[in-house]
Design a protein around this motif. Structure first.
Motif, PDB file in Angstrom:
ATOM      1  N   ASP A  93       2.678   9.456 -13.171  1.00 18.19           N
ATOM      2  CA  ASP A  93       4.321   8.685 -13.365  1.00 18.19           C
ATOM      3  C   ASP A  93       4.117   9.311 -11.531  1.00 18.19           C
ATOM      4  N   VAL A  94       3.885  10.024 -10.234  1.00 21.29           N
ATOM      5  CA  VAL A  94       4.197   9.885  -9.341  1.00 21.29           C
ATOM      6  C   VAL A  94       3.392   9.207  -8.791  1.00 21.29           C
ATOM      7  N   ASP A  95       2.349   8.457  -8.792  1.00 22.69           N
ATOM      8  CA  ASP A  95       1.493   7.510  -8.532  1.00 22.69           C
ATOM      9  C   ASP A  95       1.929   6.262  -9.197  1.00 22.69           C
ATOM     10  N   THR A  96       2.597   6.381  -9.819  1.00 22.50           N
ATOM     11  CA  THR A  96       2.814   4.913 -10.449  1.00 22.50           C
ATOM     12  C   THR A  96       4.541   4.478  -9.113  1.00 22.50           C
ATOM     13  N   VAL A  97       4.970   5.584  -9.298  1.00 26.05           N
ATOM     14  CA  VAL A  97       6.631   5.500  -8.272  1.00 26.05           C
ATOM     15  C   VAL A  97       5.618   5.084  -6.898  1.00 26.05           C
ATOM     16  N   LYS A  98       5.190   5.848  -6.380  1.00 27.53           N
ATOM     17  CA  LYS A  98       4.448   5.593  -5.129  1.00 27.53           C
ATOM     18  C   LYS A  98       3.958   4.173  -4.494  1.00 27.53           C
ATOM     19  N   CYS A  99       3.295   3.305  -5.833  1.00 26.05           N
ATOM     20  CA  CYS A  99       2.670   2.360  -5.955  1.00 26.05           C
ATOM     21  C   CYS A  99       4.290   0.921  -5.910  1.00 26.05           C
ATOM     22  N   MET A 100       5.220   1.679  -6.628  1.00 26.44           N
ATOM     23  CA  MET A 100       6.407   0.750  -6.384  1.00 26.44           C
ATOM     24  C   MET A 100       7.585   0.660  -5.365  1.00 26.44           C
ATOM     25  N   GLU A 101       7.288   1.880  -4.312  1.00 33.07           N
ATOM     26  CA  GLU A 101       8.419   1.822  -3.263  1.00 33.07           C
ATOM     27  C   GLU A 101       7.851   2.137  -1.686  1.00 33.07           C
ATOM     28  N   ASP A 102       5.937   2.715  -2.181  1.00 36.77           N
ATOM     29  CA  ASP A 102       5.889   2.901  -0.624  1.00 36.77           C
ATOM     30  C   ASP A 102       4.975   1.865  -0.919  1.00 36.77           C
ATOM     31  N   THR A 103       5.048   0.929   0.326  1.00 34.45           N
ATOM     32  CA  THR A 103       4.336   0.319   1.102  1.00 34.45           C
ATOM     33  C   THR A 103       2.537   0.526   1.229  1.00 34.45           C
ATOM     34  N   TRP A 156       1.428   2.883   0.292  1.00 37.01           N
ATOM     35  CA  TRP A 156       0.293   3.460  -0.803  1.00 37.01           C
ATOM     36  C   TRP A 156      -0.924   2.556  -1.452  1.00 37.01           C
ATOM     37  N   SER A 157      -2.230   3.741  -1.776  1.00 35.55           N
ATOM     38  CA  SER A 157      -3.273   2.548  -2.263  1.00 35.55           C
ATOM     39  C   SER A 157      -4.139   2.911  -3.246  1.00 35.55           C
ATOM     40  N   LEU A 158      -4.736   2.576  -4.286  1.00 39.58           N
ATOM     41  CA  LEU A 158      -5.214   2.798  -4.988  1.00 39.58           C
ATOM     42  C   LEU A 158      -6.786   4.225  -4.586  1.00 39.58           C
ATOM     43  N   PRO A 159      -7.201   5.317  -4.868  1.00 36.05           N
ATOM     44  CA  PRO A 159      -7.546   6.607  -4.877  1.00 36.05           C
ATOM     45  C   PRO A 159      -8.888   6.130  -4.398  1.00 36.05           C
ATOM     46  N   ASP A 160      -9.811   6.290  -3.892  1.00 33.64           N
ATOM     47  CA  ASP A 160     -10.965   6.669  -3.362  1.00 33.64           C
ATOM     48  C   ASP A 160     -11.927   6.203  -4.462  1.00 33.64           C
ATOM     49  N   GLY A 161     -11.609   6.998  -5.425  1.00 32.12           N
ATOM     50  CA  GLY A 161     -12.363   7.227  -7.039  1.00 32.12           C
ATOM     51  C   GLY A 161     -12.254   5.666  -7.632  1.00 32.12           C
TER      52      GLY A 161
END
Length: 267
Positions: free
Chosen positions: A243-253, A255-260
Motif C-alpha cells: 500500500d505504501v509503494d502504491t501511494v508513492k507510485c501515485m504521488e512521488d514523481t 519513485w521507481s520500482l525496486p531493483d529486484g
C-alpha cells in the motif's frame, strides 16, 4: 523524449540505431517512434474530450477513432491476445485502466479482450477512440463448464473468482492478467504455458494455448493449492506492491520500482 523520436534519423554512439534505405520499391517504413506519437495523441485526446463540444465535433467529422500511426507496423515476439476479466462496473477505475495501458504500451498492436457480462465497450471507450484494439466480450459460464472438468463440487461464486480465467483461456487461448497486475516488459515469444497465483490462490497471470490439455492439470493443481512450475528460463514471479509503494507510485514523481522487480515480466 520528444516528437523528434517519430522521425528517421542517424544516431551517434555505440547504442545508436541508424536507419538504412533498404528496399526503395515500397512504402518507407515507419520509424520506431510512431508508437510514442500514438501515445502522445491518446493522452492529448483523453484531456481534450473532457470538453464536450470538442468531443462532439471530433465524432461528427470522423476524427475518432484515431487511425494510429503505428497500426501497420509488424510486431515481433508474442502475438497472442491478452485477456482481462471484469465482473462488474465496480472493477472499473484508474487501476484497471493502468493495467490495460501497460499492455498496449509494450504490445501496441495486440488485441485486448475484456470478458464481462456487465461492462460495455462504452465504459472503456478511450482505448477504442484512440485506435487501440480492445473488445468487450460476454461469457456464458454454463457453456464453459459443459465439458467434463474437475469442478463439479465448487460453488458458482468460487468458479467465477478462482477458475473462470482458466476456462476462458481454454476456449480462446492467450495471456490472462488480473486487473491488479501490471505488465513491465514485452512478453517473450517463447513463453511456456503456466500461471502465477496470488496468496489467496486467485490467478494473477496465466498463459495457455487454445484447447490446451494443460488447463485440466492446472485446475487440479489450483484446487489442491499447488503452484504450477514453468521453465527455469522464464521469469514468472509476480510480486504485489505494498500500500505504501502504491501511494508513492501515485504521488512521488521520483519513485521507481525496486531493483529486484526490474527484470520481472509483471508486478
Amino acid at each position: 523524449e520528444g516528437l523528434l523520436d517519430v522521425f528517421h534519423r542517424v544516431q551517434r554512439g555505440v547504442d545508436g540505431k541508424n536507419w538504412t534505405f533498404g528496399d526503395l520499391t515500397g512504402d518507407v517504413p515507419h520509424s520506431d517512434g510512431v508508437h510514442l506519437a500514438d501515445r502522445y495523441r491518446a493522452s492529448f485526446w483523453n484531456r481534450l474530450k473532457k470538453t464536450h463540444f470538442y468531443r462532439d465535433t471530433a465524432a461528427l467529422f470522423g476524427m475518432i477513432p484515431y487511425q494510429r500511426l503505428g497500426r501497420k507496423m509488424s510486431e515481433t515476439g508474442f502475438k497472442e491476445d491478452f485477456h482481462f476479466l471484469l465482473e462488474s462496473k465496480s472493477d472499473l477505475g484508474w487501476p484497471t485502466n493502468r493495467a490495460i495501458e501497460h499492455v498496449f504500451y509494450f504490445h501496441p498492436n495486440c488485441k485486448v479482450v475484456v470478458h464481462s457480462n456487465q461492462i460495455t465497450l462504452s465504459d472503456l471507450e478511450i482505448f477504442v477512440e484512440t485506435g487501440y484494439n480492445l473488445v468487450v466480450q460476454p461469457y456464458n459460464l454454463d457453456s464453459l463448464l459443459k465439458e467434463n472438468l474437475p469442478l463439479n463440487k465448487l460453488s458458482k461464486d468460487e468458479l467465477l473468482q478462482r477458475f473462470l480465467p482458466l476456462l476462458l483461456l481454454r476456449k480462446h487461448g492467450g495471456l490472462y492478467l488480473s486487473k491488479d497486475t501490471l505488465l513491465l516488459q514485452r512478453v517473450p515469444a517463447d513463453i511456456e504455458e503456466g500461471l502465477v497465483l496470488q496468496e489467496n490462490c486467485y490467478i494473477s497471470v496465466a498463459y495457455f494455448d487454445r484447447e490446451s490439455k494443460g488447463v485440466l492439470g492446472t485446475l487440479t493443481s489450483i484446487g489442491s493449492e499447488r503452484l504450477l512450475e514453468t521453465s527455469d528460463s522464464l521469469t514468472w514471479s509476480v510480486q504485489v506492491l505494498s500500500d505504501v509503494d502504491t501511494v508513492k507510485c501515485m504521488e512521488d514523481t521520483k519513485w521507481s520500482l525496486p531493483d529486484g522487480l526490474k527484470e520481472m515480466i509483471a508486478v
